[in-house]
Design a protein around this motif. Structure first.
Motif, PDB file in Angstrom:
ATOM      1  N   GLN A   3       9.149  -2.083 -10.391  1.00  0.00           N
ATOM      2  CA  GLN A   3      10.281  -1.747 -11.252  1.00  0.00           C
ATOM      3  C   GLN A   3       9.752  -1.161 -12.568  1.00  0.00           C
ATOM      4  O   GLN A   3       8.821  -1.688 -13.162  1.00  0.00           O
ATOM      5  CB  GLN A   3      11.103  -2.997 -11.556  1.00  0.00           C
ATOM      6  CG  GLN A   3      12.362  -2.681 -12.310  1.00  0.00           C
ATOM      7  CD  GLN A   3      13.288  -3.890 -12.373  1.00  0.00           C
ATOM      8  OE1 GLN A   3      13.002  -4.943 -11.818  1.00  0.00           O
ATOM      9  NE2 GLN A   3      14.392  -3.706 -13.050  1.00  0.00           N
ATOM     10  N   TYR A   5      10.124  -0.822 -16.237  1.00  0.00           N
ATOM     11  CA  TYR A   5      10.837  -1.493 -17.318  1.00  0.00           C
ATOM     12  C   TYR A   5      11.122  -0.555 -18.504  1.00  0.00           C
ATOM     13  O   TYR A   5      11.915  -0.866 -19.365  1.00  0.00           O
ATOM     14  CB  TYR A   5      10.050  -2.713 -17.797  1.00  0.00           C
ATOM     15  CG  TYR A   5      10.076  -3.824 -16.774  1.00  0.00           C
ATOM     16  CD1 TYR A   5      11.212  -4.606 -16.621  1.00  0.00           C
ATOM     17  CD2 TYR A   5       8.988  -4.074 -15.967  1.00  0.00           C
ATOM     18  CE1 TYR A   5      11.253  -5.620 -15.683  1.00  0.00           C
ATOM     19  CE2 TYR A   5       9.016  -5.083 -15.029  1.00  0.00           C
ATOM     20  CZ  TYR A   5      10.154  -5.850 -14.890  1.00  0.00           C
ATOM     21  OH  TYR A   5      10.187  -6.844 -13.961  1.00  0.00           O
ATOM     22  N   ARG A   9      18.442   1.568 -18.783  1.00  0.00           N
ATOM     23  CA  ARG A   9      19.396   1.087 -17.796  1.00  0.00           C
ATOM     24  C   ARG A   9      20.586   2.030 -17.765  1.00  0.00           C
ATOM     25  O   ARG A   9      20.974   2.607 -18.792  1.00  0.00           O
ATOM     26  CB  ARG A   9      19.846  -0.325 -18.162  1.00  0.00           C
ATOM     27  CG  ARG A   9      18.707  -1.328 -18.098  1.00  0.00           C
ATOM     28  CD  ARG A   9      19.235  -2.719 -18.273  1.00  0.00           C
ATOM     29  NE  ARG A   9      20.138  -2.812 -19.424  1.00  0.00           N
ATOM     30  CZ  ARG A   9      20.080  -3.736 -20.353  1.00  0.00           C
ATOM     31  NH1 ARG A   9      19.155  -4.652 -20.286  1.00  0.00           N
ATOM     32  NH2 ARG A   9      20.925  -3.758 -21.332  1.00  0.00           N
ATOM     33  N   ASP A  11      23.835   1.536 -17.552  1.00  0.00           N
ATOM     34  CA  ASP A  11      24.974   1.169 -18.386  1.00  0.00           C
ATOM     35  C   ASP A  11      24.706   1.436 -19.867  1.00  0.00           C
ATOM     36  O   ASP A  11      25.586   1.857 -20.612  1.00  0.00           O
ATOM     37  CB  ASP A  11      25.364  -0.292 -18.161  1.00  0.00           C
ATOM     38  CG  ASP A  11      24.211  -1.251 -18.417  1.00  0.00           C
ATOM     39  OD1 ASP A  11      23.043  -0.820 -18.320  1.00  0.00           O
ATOM     40  OD2 ASP A  11      24.492  -2.419 -18.718  1.00  0.00           O
TER      41      ASP A  11
END
Length: 99
Positions: A3, A5, A9, A11
């Protein structure tokens, strides 16, 4: 599965994009409109401010220099003779300006 980081994101990215669009839509004032608003609202012309001295004469009493006072050759203030720091060619210098 790995993933990332550092990736924004979805949203958060959408919210910041929406905020940017909202700011761009706003009717922000420019320098010319602000200047004209200030000129229109200048209420100080023709009015007296409380406590202001307007068209009054200032009365100052001038007291001659006493025998125990001298004028500093540097700052040109009248000082008491106890404030003499040095004297060169008849010109006295006070302690504040002293050499």
């Amino acid at each position: 599965m790995a993933q990332d980081y550092d990736e924004a994101r979805p949203d958060v990215a959408e919210a910041s994009e929406r905020t940017l669009k909202d700011v761009q839509k706003m009717d922000a004032p420019n320098a010319k409109s602000v200047q004209s608003d200030l000129e229109e609202t200048d209420l100080s012309e023709g009015q007296e401010l409380p406590g202001a001295i307007v068209l009054d004469e200032l009365v100052v009493e001038i007291v001659p220099r006493a025998d125990d006072e001298f004028i500093c050759g540097e700052c040109f203030t009248v000082r008491h003779r106890s404030q003499v720091a040095s004297e060169m060619n008849g010109v006295k210098i006070c302690r504040d300006c002293g050499y």
